[in-house]
Design a protein around this motif. Structure first.
Motif, mmCIF file in Angstrom:
data_model
loop_
_atom_site.group_PDB
_atom_site.id
_atom_site.type_symbol
_atom_site.label_atom_id
_atom_site.label_comp_id
_atom_site.label_asym_id
_atom_site.label_seq_id
_atom_site.Cartn_x
_atom_site.Cartn_y
_atom_site.Cartn_z
ATOM 1 N N PHE A 4 32.596 38.508 38.954
ATOM 2 C CA PHE A 4 32.951 39.612 39.829
ATOM 3 C C PHE A 4 31.690 40.277 40.372
ATOM 4 O O PHE A 4 31.614 40.598 41.556
ATOM 5 C CB PHE A 4 33.825 40.644 39.108
ATOM 6 C CG PHE A 4 34.118 41.832 39.972
ATOM 7 C CD1 PHE A 4 35.081 41.754 40.958
ATOM 8 C CD2 PHE A 4 33.405 43.001 39.830
ATOM 9 C CE1 PHE A 4 35.337 42.826 41.790
ATOM 10 C CE2 PHE A 4 33.652 44.084 40.649
ATOM 11 C CZ PHE A 4 34.628 43.993 41.628
ATOM 12 N N LEU A 7 30.232 38.218 43.060
ATOM 13 C CA LEU A 7 31.027 38.369 44.269
ATOM 14 C C LEU A 7 30.761 39.725 44.918
ATOM 15 O O LEU A 7 30.599 39.823 46.137
ATOM 16 C CB LEU A 7 32.511 38.204 43.944
ATOM 17 C CG LEU A 7 33.490 38.228 45.106
ATOM 18 C CD1 LEU A 7 33.162 37.143 46.120
ATOM 19 C CD2 LEU A 7 34.912 38.046 44.585
ATOM 20 N N GLU A 8 30.684 40.752 44.097
ATOM 21 C CA GLU A 8 30.419 42.091 44.615
ATOM 22 C C GLU A 8 29.026 42.165 45.235
ATOM 23 O O GLU A 8 28.842 42.774 46.290
ATOM 24 C CB GLU A 8 30.558 43.115 43.484
ATOM 25 C CG GLU A 8 30.552 44.548 43.952
ATOM 26 C CD GLU A 8 30.833 45.502 42.811
ATOM 27 O OE1 GLU A 8 31.710 46.363 42.988
ATOM 28 O OE2 GLU A 8 30.168 45.405 41.764
ATOM 29 N N CYS A 11 29.208 40.526 48.577
ATOM 30 C CA CYS A 11 29.878 41.430 49.523
ATOM 31 C C CYS A 11 28.919 42.530 49.974
ATOM 32 O O CYS A 11 28.895 42.907 51.146
ATOM 33 C CB CYS A 11 31.131 42.045 48.898
ATOM 34 S SG CYS A 11 32.515 40.904 48.756
ATOM 35 N N CYS A 116 32.882 45.404 50.084
ATOM 36 C CA CYS A 116 33.136 45.707 48.663
ATOM 37 C C CYS A 116 34.404 46.528 48.497
ATOM 38 O O CYS A 116 35.166 46.325 47.553
ATOM 39 C CB CYS A 116 31.943 46.437 48.052
ATOM 40 S SG CYS A 116 30.508 45.367 47.858
ATOM 41 N N LEU A 119 37.227 44.167 48.748
ATOM 42 C CA LEU A 119 37.370 43.396 47.519
ATOM 43 C C LEU A 119 38.138 44.199 46.474
ATOM 44 O O LEU A 119 39.077 43.696 45.849
ATOM 45 C CB LEU A 119 35.996 42.993 46.981
ATOM 46 C CG LEU A 119 35.964 42.271 45.642
ATOM 47 C CD1 LEU A 119 36.669 40.925 45.749
ATOM 48 C CD2 LEU A 119 34.528 42.088 45.183
ATOM 49 N N ASP A 120 37.755 45.455 46.304
ATOM 50 C CA ASP A 120 38.467 46.304 45.348
ATOM 51 C C ASP A 120 39.923 46.502 45.751
ATOM 52 O O ASP A 120 40.819 46.464 44.901
ATOM 53 C CB ASP A 120 37.772 47.666 45.218
ATOM 54 C CG ASP A 120 36.521 47.596 44.363
ATOM 55 O OD1 ASP A 120 36.414 46.661 43.545
ATOM 56 O OD2 ASP A 120 35.657 48.470 44.523
ATOM 57 N N THR A 146 45.767 35.968 40.717
ATOM 58 C CA THR A 146 44.870 36.063 41.856
ATOM 59 C C THR A 146 44.652 34.714 42.515
ATOM 60 O O THR A 146 44.564 34.614 43.735
ATOM 61 C CB THR A 146 43.501 36.634 41.410
ATOM 62 O OG1 THR A 146 43.717 37.860 40.725
ATOM 63 C CG2 THR A 146 42.601 36.881 42.587
ATOM 64 N N TYR A 155 44.585 36.619 51.366
ATOM 65 C CA TYR A 155 43.259 37.240 51.339
ATOM 66 C C TYR A 155 42.197 36.205 51.712
ATOM 67 O O TYR A 155 41.156 36.120 51.101
ATOM 68 C CB TYR A 155 42.964 37.828 49.959
ATOM 69 C CG TYR A 155 43.868 38.971 49.637
ATOM 70 C CD1 TYR A 155 43.684 40.195 50.251
ATOM 71 C CD2 TYR A 155 44.931 38.819 48.760
ATOM 72 C CE1 TYR A 155 44.538 41.248 49.978
ATOM 73 C CE2 TYR A 155 45.779 39.870 48.484
ATOM 74 C CZ TYR A 155 45.583 41.076 49.095
ATOM 75 O OH TYR A 155 46.406 42.114 48.836
ATOM 76 N N LEU A 158 38.332 37.006 52.189
ATOM 77 C CA LEU A 158 37.379 37.152 51.098
ATOM 78 C C LEU A 158 36.606 35.868 50.991
ATOM 79 O O LEU A 158 35.572 35.685 50.641
ATOM 80 C CB LEU A 158 38.072 37.443 49.786
ATOM 81 C CG LEU A 158 38.645 38.839 49.638
ATOM 82 C CD1 LEU A 158 39.418 38.956 48.334
ATOM 83 C CD2 LEU A 158 37.585 39.891 49.699
#
Length: 158
Positions: A4, A7-8, A11, A116, A119-120, A146, A155, A158
């Motif tokens: 995560f 990924l964050e 982003c 970001c 994403l959240d 997911t 999604y 993403l």
């Protein structure tokens, strides 16, 4: 959580690239402030470069006039006064640029960037709770939810 965070971070890098292209929104966030300061900084740098060029030209003319007419001549004195004022304005511009550069170097909060935040929002809409498991990897039923094909299509940005 490692995945995560990767990924964050990715982003966030897209958010940083987007800041160069985006128009500031009316909302107040560190991302919007960052975009505004970045645009101001770019404009101030261009204005400062023009002012420095103008100053160089004025200094050359002043030198020529002072040599031809003498330093005590009123015309020379006027040119010298203009050069001093122009130097002060260039110094003021440079200090503003330094301040804006410090603000831009600070960046913005990761969660304020549009990617970001998206994403959240995507994780929240799927009822995924961020939890760290063994070794910091994503495992569990929420990950299976997911990664379902129909959810991924929803999604795909993403």
């Amino acid at each position: 959580m490692k995945i995560f965070h990767l990924l964050e971070d990715e982003c966030h890098s897209y958010d940083m690239q987007l800041a160069f292209l985006s128009q500031p929104q009316s909302t107040t966030s560190s991302f919007t402030d960052y975009c505004i300061e970045l645009q101001k900084l770019q404009l101030m740098k261009a204005e400062c470069a023009e002012a420095q060029d103008s100053l160089r030209g004025l200094e050359e003319v002043t030198t020529y006039v002072a040599i031809c007419l003498g330093e005590k001549d009123p015309i020379s004195a006027d040119y010298i006064k203009q050069v001093k004022e122009k130097r002060q304005s260039v110094k003021a511009m440079e200090s503003e640029i330094n301040h804006a550069t410090k603000v831009v170097e600070k960046g913005f909060k990761i969660q304020d960037g549009p990617f970001c935040a998206g994403l959240d929002n995507a994780l929240q809409s799927l009822n995924v709770k961020r939890q760290q498991y063994f070794g910091g990897v994503f495992v569990g039923n929420h990950i299976h939810k997911t990664l379902m094909v129909n959810k991924l299509c929803m999604y795909s940005w993403l």
